[in-house]
Design a protein around this motif. Structure first.
Motif, PDB file in Angstrom:
ATOM      1  N   TRP A  90       0.828  -1.209   0.000  1.00 15.99           N
ATOM      2  CA  TRP A  90       0.000   0.000   0.000  1.00 15.99           C
ATOM      3  C   TRP A  90       0.859   1.255   0.000  1.00 15.99           C
ATOM      4  CZ3 TRP A  90      -5.110   1.011  -0.651  1.00 15.99           C
ATOM      5  CH2 TRP A  90      -5.969  -0.089  -0.711  1.00 15.99           C
ATOM      6  N   GLN A  91       1.956   1.265   0.737  1.00 16.96           N
ATOM      7  CA  GLN A  91       2.817   2.446   0.769  1.00 16.96           C
ATOM      8  C   GLN A  91       3.491   2.674  -0.579  1.00 16.96           C
ATOM      9  OE1 GLN A  91       5.389   1.695   4.089  1.00 16.96           O
ATOM     10  NE2 GLN A  91       3.742   1.878   5.590  1.00 16.96           N
ATOM     11  N   GLN A  92       3.941   1.592  -1.203  1.00 16.01           N
ATOM     12  CA  GLN A  92       4.558   1.724  -2.525  1.00 16.01           C
ATOM     13  C   GLN A  92       3.555   2.269  -3.538  1.00 16.01           C
ATOM     14  OE1 GLN A  92       5.980  -2.230  -3.333  1.00 16.01           O
ATOM     15  NE2 GLN A  92       7.502  -2.148  -1.678  1.00 16.01           N
ATOM     16  N   ALA A  93       2.318   1.772  -3.479  1.00 15.06           N
ATOM     17  CA  ALA A  93       1.290   2.228  -4.411  1.00 15.06           C
ATOM     18  C   ALA A  93       0.944   3.691  -4.165  1.00 15.06           C
ATOM     19  CB  ALA A  93       0.046   1.349  -4.275  1.00 15.06           C
ATOM     20  N   ALA A  94       0.832   4.079  -2.874  1.00 18.62           N
ATOM     21  CA  ALA A  94       0.483   5.461  -2.563  1.00 18.62           C
ATOM     22  C   ALA A  94       1.564   6.423  -3.042  1.00 18.62           C
ATOM     23  CB  ALA A  94       0.276   5.612  -1.058  1.00 18.62           C
ATOM     24  N   ALA A  95       2.833   6.000  -2.966  1.00 18.83           N
ATOM     25  CA  ALA A  95       3.921   6.849  -3.441  1.00 18.83           C
ATOM     26  C   ALA A  95       3.797   7.136  -4.935  1.00 18.83           C
ATOM     27  CB  ALA A  95       5.264   6.188  -3.140  1.00 18.83           C
ATOM     28  N   GLN A  96       3.110   6.245  -5.667  1.00 20.27           N
ATOM     29  CA  GLN A  96       2.890   6.420  -7.107  1.00 20.27           C
ATOM     30  C   GLN A  96       1.467   6.881  -7.414  1.00 20.27           C
ATOM     31  OE1 GLN A  96       4.065   2.741  -9.044  1.00 20.27           O
ATOM     32  NE2 GLN A  96       5.824   2.512  -7.666  1.00 20.27           N
ATOM     33  N   ASP A  97       0.712   7.206  -6.342  1.00 18.22           N
ATOM     34  CA  ASP A  97      -0.675   7.667  -6.453  1.00 18.22           C
ATOM     35  C   ASP A  97      -1.521   6.698  -7.289  1.00 18.22           C
ATOM     36  OD1 ASP A  97      -2.772   9.372  -5.810  1.00 18.22           O
ATOM     37  OD2 ASP A  97      -2.540  10.546  -7.651  1.00 18.22           O
ATOM     38  N   ARG A  98      -1.414   5.442  -6.926  1.00 19.97           N
ATOM     39  CA  ARG A  98      -2.229   4.420  -7.592  1.00 19.97           C
ATOM     40  C   ARG A  98      -2.643   3.377  -6.562  1.00 19.97           C
ATOM     41  NH1 ARG A  98       0.567  -0.188  -7.815  1.00 19.97           N
ATOM     42  NH2 ARG A  98       2.854  -0.100  -7.756  1.00 19.97           N
ATOM     43  N   MET A  99      -3.677   2.607  -6.895  1.00 15.59           N
ATOM     44  CA  MET A  99      -4.093   1.526  -6.020  1.00 15.59           C
ATOM     45  C   MET A  99      -3.123   0.356  -6.141  1.00 15.59           C
ATOM     46  SD  MET A  99      -6.776   2.495  -4.398  1.00 15.59           S
ATOM     47  CE  MET A  99      -7.585   0.997  -3.821  1.00 15.59           C
ATOM     48  N   PRO A 100      -2.953  -0.420  -5.067  1.00 16.01           N
ATOM     49  CA  PRO A 100      -2.072  -1.595  -5.165  1.00 16.01           C
ATOM     50  C   PRO A 100      -2.577  -2.588  -6.206  1.00 16.01           C
ATOM     51  CG  PRO A 100      -2.653  -1.108  -2.877  1.00 16.01           C
ATOM     52  CD  PRO A 100      -3.534  -0.258  -3.726  1.00 16.01           C
ATOM     53  N   ASP A 101      -1.651  -3.312  -6.776  1.00 21.13           N
ATOM     54  CA  ASP A 101      -1.998  -4.353  -7.743  1.00 21.13           C
ATOM     55  C   ASP A 101      -2.821  -5.432  -7.034  1.00 21.13           C
ATOM     56  OD1 ASP A 101      -2.129  -6.237  -9.725  1.00 21.13           O
ATOM     57  OD2 ASP A 101      -0.021  -6.817  -9.616  1.00 21.13           O
ATOM     58  N   PRO A 102      -4.057  -5.688  -7.472  1.00 14.37           N
ATOM     59  CA  PRO A 102      -4.886  -6.703  -6.803  1.00 14.37           C
ATOM     60  C   PRO A 102      -4.238  -8.078  -6.763  1.00 14.37           C
ATOM     61  CG  PRO A 102      -6.208  -5.389  -8.315  1.00 14.37           C
ATOM     62  CD  PRO A 102      -4.781  -5.034  -8.574  1.00 14.37           C
ATOM     63  N   ASP A 103      -3.500  -8.428  -7.811  1.00 17.03           N
ATOM     64  CA  ASP A 103      -2.861  -9.742  -7.844  1.00 17.03           C
ATOM     65  C   ASP A 103      -1.748  -9.822  -6.791  1.00 17.03           C
ATOM     66  OD1 ASP A 103      -4.519 -10.594  -9.868  1.00 17.03           O
ATOM     67  OD2 ASP A 103      -3.106 -10.061 -11.461  1.00 17.03           O
ATOM     68  N   ALA A 104      -1.013  -8.718  -6.629  1.00 17.09           N
ATOM     69  CA  ALA A 104       0.055  -8.706  -5.627  1.00 17.09           C
ATOM     70  C   ALA A 104      -0.533  -8.807  -4.227  1.00 17.09           C
ATOM     71  CB  ALA A 104       0.893  -7.445  -5.765  1.00 17.09           C
ATOM     72  N   LEU A 105      -1.645  -8.093  -3.971  1.00 15.77           N
ATOM     73  CA  LEU A 105      -2.302  -8.195  -2.673  1.00 15.77           C
ATOM     74  C   LEU A 105      -2.807  -9.609  -2.433  1.00 15.77           C
ATOM     75  CD1 LEU A 105      -4.423  -4.913  -2.414  1.00 15.77           C
ATOM     76  CD2 LEU A 105      -2.420  -5.519  -1.049  1.00 15.77           C
ATOM     77  N   ALA A 106      -3.434 -10.190  -3.443  1.00 12.96           N
ATOM     78  CA  ALA A 106      -3.976 -11.542  -3.295  1.00 12.96           C
ATOM     79  C   ALA A 106      -2.869 -12.557  -3.028  1.00 12.96           C
ATOM     80  CB  ALA A 106      -4.758 -11.927  -4.557  1.00 12.96           C
ATOM     81  N   GLU A 107      -1.701 -12.348  -3.649  1.00  6.63           N
ATOM     82  CA  GLU A 107      -0.588 -13.267  -3.428  1.00  6.63           C
ATOM     83  C   GLU A 107      -0.108 -13.209  -1.983  1.00  6.63           C
ATOM     84  OE1 GLU A 107       4.005 -14.083  -4.966  1.00  6.63           O
ATOM     85  OE2 GLU A 107       2.754 -12.583  -5.962  1.00  6.63           O
ATOM     86  N   VAL A 108       0.005 -11.988  -1.426  1.00  4.45           N
ATOM     87  CA  VAL A 108       0.435 -11.866  -0.036  1.00  4.45           C
ATOM     88  C   VAL A 108      -0.609 -12.434   0.907  1.00  4.45           C
ATOM     89  CG1 VAL A 108       0.994 -10.243   1.802  1.00  4.45           C
ATOM     90  CG2 VAL A 108       1.928  -9.892  -0.481  1.00  4.45           C
ATOM     91  N   VAL A 109      -1.889 -12.141   0.662  1.00  2.00           N
ATOM     92  CA  VAL A 109      -2.954 -12.682   1.507  1.00  2.00           C
ATOM     93  C   VAL A 109      -2.908 -14.208   1.498  1.00  2.00           C
ATOM     94  CG1 VAL A 109      -5.456 -12.925   1.751  1.00  2.00           C
ATOM     95  CG2 VAL A 109      -4.456 -10.673   1.333  1.00  2.00           C
TER      96      VAL A 109
END
Length: 320
Positions: free
Chosen positions: A116-135
């Motif tokens: 989430w912090q990396q995505a916010a630094a680029q003013d975009r939402m996190p990659d859903p696939d990357a989130l799903a992989e971590v979950v």
């Protein structure tokens, strides 16, 4: 290399030997110690005992120190290694709370925060696939505890044990000071998470999570005696992406920011329990969080919802 000793910022000692000291940087925050004892020498001996125990445990549990036992063990993978009793206890407690909360408390949740912090630094939402992989990875235990103080680390996800480690250190430092001859009362406070032993305890003002003003009236006042208190959440902390504000608190079960609880205050018999409950109650739906507190002996909580409603568990000992 061992971390440098805690730097003393302020120290007051006056009859009847009420000692108050504030020290800089313990697990990334400030440590306050108060001792009431029969003599000056007894108060100072209690102070030394608390700080010695804090230093010892910080060398074990400080994830910010690459030479701590936790950091060195966390850097291994798929190898059963002996660990100290203190590290084993914190890992065991984290396992227990992860299972008991159905994953709402999870020591691997920091990996989600990084996305989430990396995505916010680029003013975009996190990659859903990357989130799903971590979950998905969070569904697999990050370690296995064996008998005789041995543990095996699994996978590369970072470990976020700071809340439980801080509670463990607060509890042990308070106990070390209170065990000294002549000590009548002890308070150890690390970043707002505190433990009291002996005496009349103290009244704690619970801050309103929606205001940044230091002089704002407290949300509540609560008496803490022979117990611990911990807080979690802050409605002012978070990330802004595409003009939309998101909480910094994330649900490890979904990878998404929490949307219902910006503020939790917990009282429990020990600080490690209070820390774990405060973290879990920030994620769980309010009814589930209250049920968890009421099923925990000696615990009570005050929850503030995003709508500003206050929900207290049975036994919440509020004072006027």
């Amino acid at each position: 290399m061992a971390p440098s000793p805690l730097a003393r910022l302020r120290r007051l000692l006056r009859p009847p030997f009420r000692l108050r000291s504030v020290y800089e940087r313990m697990l990334g925050t400030e440590l306050e110690l108060q001792v009431v004892a029969g003599t000056r020498a007894q108060a100072e001996a209690a102070e030394r005992a608390a700080l010695d125990e804090t230093e010892r445990l910080t060398r074990i549990l400080n994830r910010f120190d690459p030479q701590s036992e936790l950091s060195r063990w966390a850097g291994t993978c798929e190898e059963a290694l002996p660990v100290s009793p203190d590290l084993w206890q914190v890992l065991h407690a984290a396992d227990g709370w992860r299972i008991r909360t159905g994953g709402a408390f999870h020591p691997g949740a920091d990996a989600l925060g990084a996305l989430w912090q990396q995505a916010a630094a680029q003013d975009r939402m996190p990659d859903p696939d990357a989130l799903a992989e971590v979950v998905a990875r969070l569904h697999v235990p990050l370690w296995t505890l064996h008998g005789a103080g041995t543990a095996t680390r699994h996978g590369p996800l970072p470990l976020g044990l700071n809340a439980l480690a801080k509670g463990h250190i607060v509890d042990r430092a308070a106990g070390a000071a209170f065990a000294q001859p002549g000590v009548q009362a002890v308070l150890v406070n690390v970043g707002g998470d505190l433990r009291t032993l002996g005496g009349d305890g103290l009244t704690v003002a619970v801050a309103d999570p929606f205001t940044a003003r230091d002089d704002a009236p407290p949300l509540a006042r609560v008496r803490v005696r022979n117990a611990a208190l911990a807080t979690s959440g802050d409605a002012r902390r978070g990330l802004r992406i595409g003009g939309v504000w998101y909480s910094h608190l994330l649900d490890p079960r979904s990878g998404q920011p929490v949307t219902h609880v910006p503020g939790v205050t917990v009282i429990a018999p020990d600080c490690q329990t209070a820390d774990a409950l405060a973290t879990a109650l920030s994620v769980l739906p309010v009814p589930e969080g209250l049920a968890l507190v009421e099923a925990t002996p000696g615990a009570a909580a005050l929850i503030v919802t995003w709508e500003g409603a206050r929900r207290a568990s049975e036994g919440w000992p509020e004072r006027a």
